[in-house]
Design a protein around this motif. Structure first.
Motif, PDB file in Angstrom:
ATOM      1  N   UNK A  35       0.825  -1.189   0.000  1.00 54.24           N
ATOM      2  CA  UNK A  35       0.000   0.000   0.000  1.00 54.24           C
ATOM      3  C   UNK A  35       0.869   1.253   0.000  1.00 54.24           C
ATOM      4  N   UNK A  36       1.935   1.282   0.794  1.00 55.71           N
ATOM      5  CA  UNK A  36       2.837   2.431   0.844  1.00 55.71           C
ATOM      6  C   UNK A  36       3.513   2.639  -0.496  1.00 55.71           C
ATOM      7  N   UNK A  37       4.009   1.583  -1.111  1.00 61.00           N
ATOM      8  CA  UNK A  37       4.698   1.715  -2.390  1.00 61.00           C
ATOM      9  C   UNK A  37       3.751   2.232  -3.461  1.00 61.00           C
ATOM     10  N   UNK A  38       2.528   1.767  -3.468  1.00 57.79           N
ATOM     11  CA  UNK A  38       1.580   2.207  -4.481  1.00 57.79           C
ATOM     12  C   UNK A  38       1.231   3.677  -4.313  1.00 57.79           C
ATOM     13  N   UNK A  39       1.111   4.146  -3.072  1.00 59.58           N
ATOM     14  CA  UNK A  39       0.735   5.535  -2.850  1.00 59.58           C
ATOM     15  C   UNK A  39       1.889   6.491  -3.111  1.00 59.58           C
ATOM     16  N   UNK A  40       3.103   5.992  -3.189  1.00 58.44           N
ATOM     17  CA  UNK A  40       4.261   6.848  -3.393  1.00 58.44           C
ATOM     18  C   UNK A  40       4.590   7.085  -4.859  1.00 58.44           C
ATOM     19  N   UNK A  41       3.914   6.453  -5.780  1.00 57.38           N
ATOM     20  CA  UNK A  41       4.150   6.676  -7.203  1.00 57.38           C
ATOM     21  C   UNK A  41       3.364   7.916  -7.612  1.00 57.38           C
ATOM     22  N   UNK A  42       3.916   9.075  -7.231  1.00 60.03           N
ATOM     23  CA  UNK A  42       3.193  10.316  -7.452  1.00 60.03           C
ATOM     24  C   UNK A  42       3.501  10.894  -8.817  1.00 60.03           C
ATOM     25  N   UNK A  43       2.606  11.745  -9.265  1.00 61.85           N
ATOM     26  CA  UNK A  43       2.779  12.389 -10.551  1.00 61.85           C
ATOM     27  C   UNK A  43       3.939  13.385 -10.464  1.00 61.85           C
ATOM     28  N   UNK A  44       4.768  13.378 -11.464  1.00 62.81           N
ATOM     29  CA  UNK A  44       5.972  14.197 -11.473  1.00 62.81           C
ATOM     30  C   UNK A  44       5.669  15.535 -12.143  1.00 62.81           C
ATOM     31  N   UNK A  45       5.735  16.607 -11.396  1.00 63.04           N
ATOM     32  CA  UNK A  45       5.497  17.940 -11.925  1.00 63.04           C
ATOM     33  C   UNK A  45       6.813  18.701 -11.862  1.00 63.04           C
ATOM     34  N   UNK A  46       7.299  19.114 -13.018  1.00 62.84           N
ATOM     35  CA  UNK A  46       8.569  19.829 -13.092  1.00 62.84           C
ATOM     36  C   UNK A  46       8.334  21.325 -12.993  1.00 62.84           C
ATOM     37  N   UNK A  47       9.173  21.979 -12.191  1.00 62.66           N
ATOM     38  CA  UNK A  47       9.131  23.429 -12.013  1.00 62.66           C
ATOM     39  C   UNK A  47      10.520  23.969 -12.306  1.00 62.66           C
ATOM     40  N   UNK A  66      11.846  18.566  -9.432  1.00 61.77           N
ATOM     41  CA  UNK A  66      10.602  17.892  -9.106  1.00 61.77           C
ATOM     42  C   UNK A  66      10.813  17.093  -7.829  1.00 61.77           C
ATOM     43  N   UNK A  67       9.737  16.846  -7.127  1.00 61.83           N
ATOM     44  CA  UNK A  67       9.810  16.049  -5.903  1.00 61.83           C
ATOM     45  C   UNK A  67       8.853  14.868  -6.009  1.00 61.83           C
ATOM     46  N   UNK A  68       9.227  13.801  -5.345  1.00 62.08           N
ATOM     47  CA  UNK A  68       8.380  12.621  -5.261  1.00 62.08           C
ATOM     48  C   UNK A  68       8.646  11.957  -3.918  1.00 62.08           C
ATOM     49  N   UNK A  69       7.903  10.931  -3.619  1.00 66.38           N
ATOM     50  CA  UNK A  69       8.069  10.188  -2.372  1.00 66.38           C
ATOM     51  C   UNK A  69       8.409   8.743  -2.676  1.00 66.38           C
ATOM     52  N   UNK A  70       8.985   8.090  -1.691  1.00 67.33           N
ATOM     53  CA  UNK A  70       9.328   6.691  -1.813  1.00 67.33           C
ATOM     54  C   UNK A  70       9.545   6.099  -0.444  1.00 67.33           C
ATOM     55  N   UNK A  71      10.345   5.052  -0.380  1.00 68.32           N
ATOM     56  CA  UNK A  71      10.665   4.406   0.896  1.00 68.32           C
ATOM     57  C   UNK A  71      12.160   4.112   0.942  1.00 68.32           C
ATOM     58  N   UNK A  72      12.688   4.007   2.164  1.00 69.79           N
ATOM     59  CA  UNK A  72      14.073   3.596   2.335  1.00 69.79           C
ATOM     60  C   UNK A  72      14.163   2.611   3.484  1.00 69.79           C
ATOM     61  N   UNK A  80      10.685   3.055   5.493  1.00 71.77           N
ATOM     62  CA  UNK A  80      10.316   4.343   6.081  1.00 71.77           C
ATOM     63  C   UNK A  80      10.152   5.386   4.985  1.00 71.77           C
ATOM     64  N   UNK A  81       9.473   6.471   5.321  1.00 68.23           N
ATOM     65  CA  UNK A  81       9.191   7.528   4.347  1.00 68.23           C
ATOM     66  C   UNK A  81      10.467   8.143   3.796  1.00 68.23           C
ATOM     67  N   UNK A  82      10.435   8.406   2.505  1.00 66.14           N
ATOM     68  CA  UNK A  82      11.540   9.040   1.793  1.00 66.14           C
ATOM     69  C   UNK A  82      10.967  10.151   0.926  1.00 66.14           C
ATOM     70  N   UNK A  83      11.586  11.319   0.974  1.00 66.24           N
ATOM     71  CA  UNK A  83      11.255  12.409   0.060  1.00 66.24           C
ATOM     72  C   UNK A  83      12.445  12.583  -0.859  1.00 66.24           C
ATOM     73  N   UNK A  84      12.194  12.773  -2.136  1.00 66.33           N
ATOM     74  CA  UNK A  84      13.257  12.874  -3.130  1.00 66.33           C
ATOM     75  C   UNK A  84      13.055  14.154  -3.927  1.00 66.33           C
TER      76      UNK A  84
END
Length: 188
Positions: A35-47, A66-72, A80-84
């Motif tokens: 469930x965590x892995x699926x919710x972390x595949x966020x849409x990539x918006x470039x700024x 751009x930022x996204x989330x993942x796990x480490x 655990x939560x990862x921000x990239x």
């Protein structure tokens, strides 16, 4: 008496971990991880933004990010939560990692090894160097192939590893909708 205290502490530990949702039975944990892995595949918006110098004055040099989330995972934690934050400019690509989803980047860890898989199932391997300030630069010889993957793929899965402290740390994240980056990079 010591046994009673030890058993009480152990029972308290089990209850606390189960309430936090991090440590549960193996079957349940797999469901949580998926469930965590699926919710972390966020849409990539470039700024785009402009670098600043040590006086916080704009340098005129633009970059895309751009930022996204993942796990480490490492010897102290699992999934655990990862921000990239990925930054791309005319000369470099950076993949900055923020453990526990916090604002403090991973710093001074030396070399990371990454694998990235695009929509065409092609896998590329590359290295990054993690500085004392937390910038994680893609090595010069790998910049073009990483930039190409970032500008041509609709979804890219990344796995990065580091063993600087003697035990393996693993970082997983996904970027979606990266095809818009090509136009942005061309305008930098």
């Amino acid at each position: 008496m010591k046994k009673v205290i030890i058993y009480s502490l152990f029972a308290l530990f089990l209850c606390a971990c189960n309430n936090a949702g991090n440590k549960v039975a193996d079957g349940e944990m797999s469901a949580v991880v998926l469930d965590t892995a699926a919710s972390n595949a966020s849409s990539c918006i470039w700024k785009t933004d402009i670098y600043v110098n040590e006086f916080d004055e704009p340098t005129g040099e633009k970059y895309a990010y751009s930022e996204t989330n993942g796990v480490f995972s490492n010897s102290a934690t699992t999934n655990s939560d990862l921000r990239v934050r990925i930054l791309v400019d005319k000369k470099s690509v950076r993949i900055n990692l923020f453990e526990y989803g916090a604002n403090h980047p991973v710093k001074g860890r030396g070399f990371f090894r990454f694998k990235a898989k695009g929509n065409d199932d092609r896998i590329i391997e590359f290295r990054t160097y993690n500085t004392e300030l937390g910038d994680n630069f893609v090595e010069d010889e790998d910049v073009e192939k990483v930039r190409e993957l970032l500008t041509n793929g609709a979804e890219i899965k990344f796995v990065g590893t580091n063993s600087d402290y003697g035990s393996l740390s693993e970082y997983k994240f996904t970027l979606s909708a990266t095809s818009t980056l090509k136009d942005i990079v061309d305008s930098l």
